[in-house]
Scaffold this active site. Structure first.
Site, mmCIF file in Angstrom:
data_model
loop_
_atom_site.group_PDB
_atom_site.id
_atom_site.type_symbol
_atom_site.label_atom_id
_atom_site.label_comp_id
_atom_site.label_asym_id
_atom_site.label_seq_id
_atom_site.Cartn_x
_atom_site.Cartn_y
_atom_site.Cartn_z
ATOM 1 C CE LYS A 296 -3.685 2.078 2.330
ATOM 2 N NZ LYS A 296 -4.508 2.313 0.930
ATOM 3 N N GLY A 297 0.432 2.346 -0.814
ATOM 4 C CA GLY A 297 0.923 3.648 -0.583
ATOM 5 C C GLY A 297 1.569 3.933 0.610
ATOM 6 C CB CYS B 110 -3.540 8.525 -5.345
ATOM 7 S SG CYS B 110 -4.863 8.426 -4.019
ATOM 8 C CG ASN C 296 -4.032 4.893 -9.499
ATOM 9 O OD1 ASN C 296 -5.203 4.517 -8.954
ATOM 10 N ND2 ASN C 296 -2.948 5.443 -8.808
ATOM 11 N N GLY D 254 -9.303 -3.739 -13.564
ATOM 12 C CA GLY D 254 -10.343 -4.739 -13.944
ATOM 13 C C GLY D 254 -9.997 -6.164 -14.064
ATOM 14 N N GLY E 63 -5.932 -5.899 -8.524
ATOM 15 C CA GLY E 63 -6.444 -5.019 -7.298
ATOM 16 C C GLY E 63 -7.795 -5.661 -6.876
ATOM 17 C CB THR E 64 -11.095 -4.409 -8.042
ATOM 18 O OG1 THR E 64 -10.623 -2.820 -8.087
ATOM 19 C CG2 THR E 64 -12.593 -4.589 -7.572
#
Lengths: 300, 326
Positions: free
Chosen positions: A44-45, A128, A190, A242, A263-264
């Site tokens: 994570k950032g 972001c 992003n 996606g 990611g998602t």
């Protein structure tokens, strides 16, 4: 299982699938799968000082996707180095540190600290959409991306990936600016800026008003951007946006990505990464490298 | 672990055994989920995933009972997703992840368990009441508030020594209060008292006050944030320990997205305390480290210590939480 190893800027990944930033937490994701299974994990950032993130609600569902506005809540780079990073490196995981900052100086300060660690790669988060200063404010300006990338390049020997925002007029220009300034790779996309309004209250669903859209709803946008950027730059492109299945990942590779981030999908199924790696294994079976990286061999 | 490092605790399919309305827009869902039923404790929740590719996020729903390979969930229709869920008939399979989060610490309960619930905060307390009764040794009082029609009252009467119910509107309170003791509780009809209001009205009433054994009481509470804040304050003024189950909009429900965090007070470092190992600190959103572990002001320090409701909670000690208008 066929050999899916890839070399991304001199770092060996055992397969071309990495966890995307903000969707992997060692202590939680590790309850479901071995963090050594993906080619790499992006943490994570992380910023210089701890950031508390945005007020809640930070998440909303959309058709085939989700909006988030976490705002890079993180414990700061020192706690990251002694906690998450140490934990992962002790287990031999290939780690990409996603780097955030409110200013160029802050990004540089984080990079300096991370350069002294055994982190494998750095991903500059200039995209972001959920922080007031820094993040996407850099990523939409090719000069700012170029300057920041150039400064970071001088500070570290670690491979530098610049993570690009899709919320721009031409993502190829930004990618080229990163490449010209010495980036080793670019990753994209992003999230897309999005918003939902609760018609009963008449107010935005997210406390931050807007958030970042991710999930399968954005995949065609991501594939097109990866395709265009991969034709424009010579450095490796890491595709994301996606990816829910191995077939989705394959589309990104065919569009010209050298690797992908997921990611998602991992938020919707904690075992998504191991599943997608297995599915991709089936997709790539019997294809040559040239066949896999389609656009590099030239369409359109 | 299976081959390839894939662990066997991910999403599983669960068949709907029974799905019935309990009140207007409130449904009880019974699922065949032996693995979840075997380990779920009161206060935990499960992620329910819809069979619809357009609605991807899980619906986190508190466990209302877990027994004989079955998990009972009670939820309200609050949007398109739960509306779709409410139309799934028996025999339909949904996907489940859980149980998630940390439940109530029933071992910390003294001689008097005071369960304070509001709306959909009641079902998890029904599960708690059952387990406290099974453990024995504590008198149980339930104080329950509803917007409209009540639900779970019959179940509560089975396990609690006293049950007080109140509604803000619609349902006459006379239908709600059931006050009985010992074995009479199971069969007794609700007693009329004819008031409307909220949980705090009940909690500060003479009847509940007379029952309260403040020196030996433990509060378990679940409900909307303003209610929990009021309960926390009420308990604090009386020196009663309270465990509260927070509700927050979740993304993943298992600790990866960091969407559902809440502000907590920094823990005092024990004198001569040891440093936490990397294993303990990895992935935690404990922002208490700071640069050199220090913050400029107490306000900054408080705002920066955050915990995830899904995995660090949803149950917290009420005095850990930084409440909205503290």
């Amino acid at each position: 299982m066929i050999d899916m190893r890839v070399d991304i800027c001199g770092v060996k990944w055992k397969n071309p699938v990495a966890a995307a930033a903000g969707t992997f937490v060692a202590a939680e994701s590790g309850k479901y799968y071995d963090p050594n299974l993906p080619g790499a994990v992006t943490t994570k950032g992380v910023s210089l000082a701890p950031w508390p993130g945005n007020p809640t609600p930070r998440v909303a569902e959309t058709y085939g996707g989700m909006l988030n506005a976490v705002g890079l809540e993180n414990p700061g780079v020192d706690a990251y180095i002694s906690g998450e990073l140490k934990y992962l490196k002790e287990r031999g995981v290939t780690v990409i540190a996603n780097v955030a900052g409110h200013s160029a100086d802050e990004y540089c300060a984080v990079v300096r600290k991370l350069s002294e660690t055994d982190v494998d790669m750095l991903e500059l988060n200039v995209s972001c959409p959920n922080v007031a200063a820094g993040g996407m404010a850099f990523g939409v300006d090719r000069n700012a991306v170029g300057e920041l990338t150039g400064r970071v390049r001088k500070l570290t020997d670690k491979p530098v990936i610049v993570k690009l925002s899709p919320n721009v007029t031409d993502i190829c220009d930004i990618a080229a600016a990163a490449e010209d300034a010495g980036a080793d790779a670019v990753s994209l996309i992003n999230t897309l800026v999005g918003m939902r309004i609760d018609i009963r209250s008449g107010k935005p669903v997210l406390a931050n008003v807007t958030g970042g859209l991710s999930g399968p709803a954005v995949k065609p946008v991501a594939v097109a951007m990866v395709y265009r950027v991969a034709k424009r730059v010579r450095i490796p492109v890491i595709g994301m946006g996606g990816i829910m299945t191995g077939a989705d990942a394959m589309e990104f590779l065919l569009a010209g990505a050298s690797a992908v981030e997921v990611g998602t999908a991992a938020l919707l199924d904690p075992n998504a990464l191991p599943r997608i790696i297995e599915e991709l294994d089936v997709c790539v079976a019997g294809r040559s490298a040239a066949q896999i990286h389609g656009s590099k061999t030239g369409w359109g | 672990m299976t081959v390839g490092g894939l662990k066997e605790n991910g999403i599983r399919r669960a068949e709907i055994i029974e799905h019935i309305p309990l009140a207007s827009q409130v449904f009880q869902l019974k699922l065949h989920a032996p693995d979840v039923a075997a380990v779920a404790v009161p206060g935990q929740f499960v992620n329910v995933y819809l069979n619809d590719a357009a609605m991807l996020l899980p619906r986190p729903i508190g466990v209302a009972d877990a027994t004989d390979a079955q998990v009972t969930l009670i939820y309200a229709v609050a949007g398109r997703g739960t509306e779709l869920l409410s139309r799934y008939a028996s025999g339909t399979c949904v996907r489940l992840l859980g149980p998630n989060g940390n439940g109530y610490n029933l071992g910390a309960i003294g001689a008097h368990a005071l369960l304070i619930g509001g709306g959909l905060g009641v079902p998890p307390l029904l599960f708690a009441a059952k387990r406290i009764r099974e453990r024995g040794g504590a008198r149980i009082t339930a104080v329950l508030g509803y917007k409209d029609e009540p639900y779970c009252l019959r179940g509560m009467k089975l396990f609690c020594d006293s049950v007080y119910g109140i509604s803000e509107r619609a349902a006459p309170v006379s239908e709600l209060s059931a006050r009985a003791s010992g074995t009479e509780a199971a069969g007794s009809e609700p007693k009329c008292d004819g008031k409307t209001g909220n949980v705090m009205d009940l909690l500060t009433s003479t009847e509940v006050g007379e029952e309260l054994d403040a020196g030996n009481a433990t509060v378990l509470s679940c409900g909307p944030a303003p209610m929990l804040r009021a309960v926390a304050r009420w308990a604090q003024m009386r020196g009663i320990r309270a465990q509260v189950s927070l509700e927050e909009r979740m993304g993943c429900g298992y600790g990866a997205c960091v969407c559902c965090t809440c502000a907590v007070k920094p823990r005092e470092e024990p004198a001569g305390g040891r440093e936490a190992s990397a294993d303990e600190t990895a992935g935690r959103t404990d922002l208490n480290g700071g640069i050199g572990g220090r913050f400029e002001s107490e306000g900054e320090r408080r705002g920066l210590v955050r915990r995830k409701v899904c995995t660090d909670g949803p149950v917290f000690q009420s005095d850990e939480i930084v409440w909205g208008d503290d």
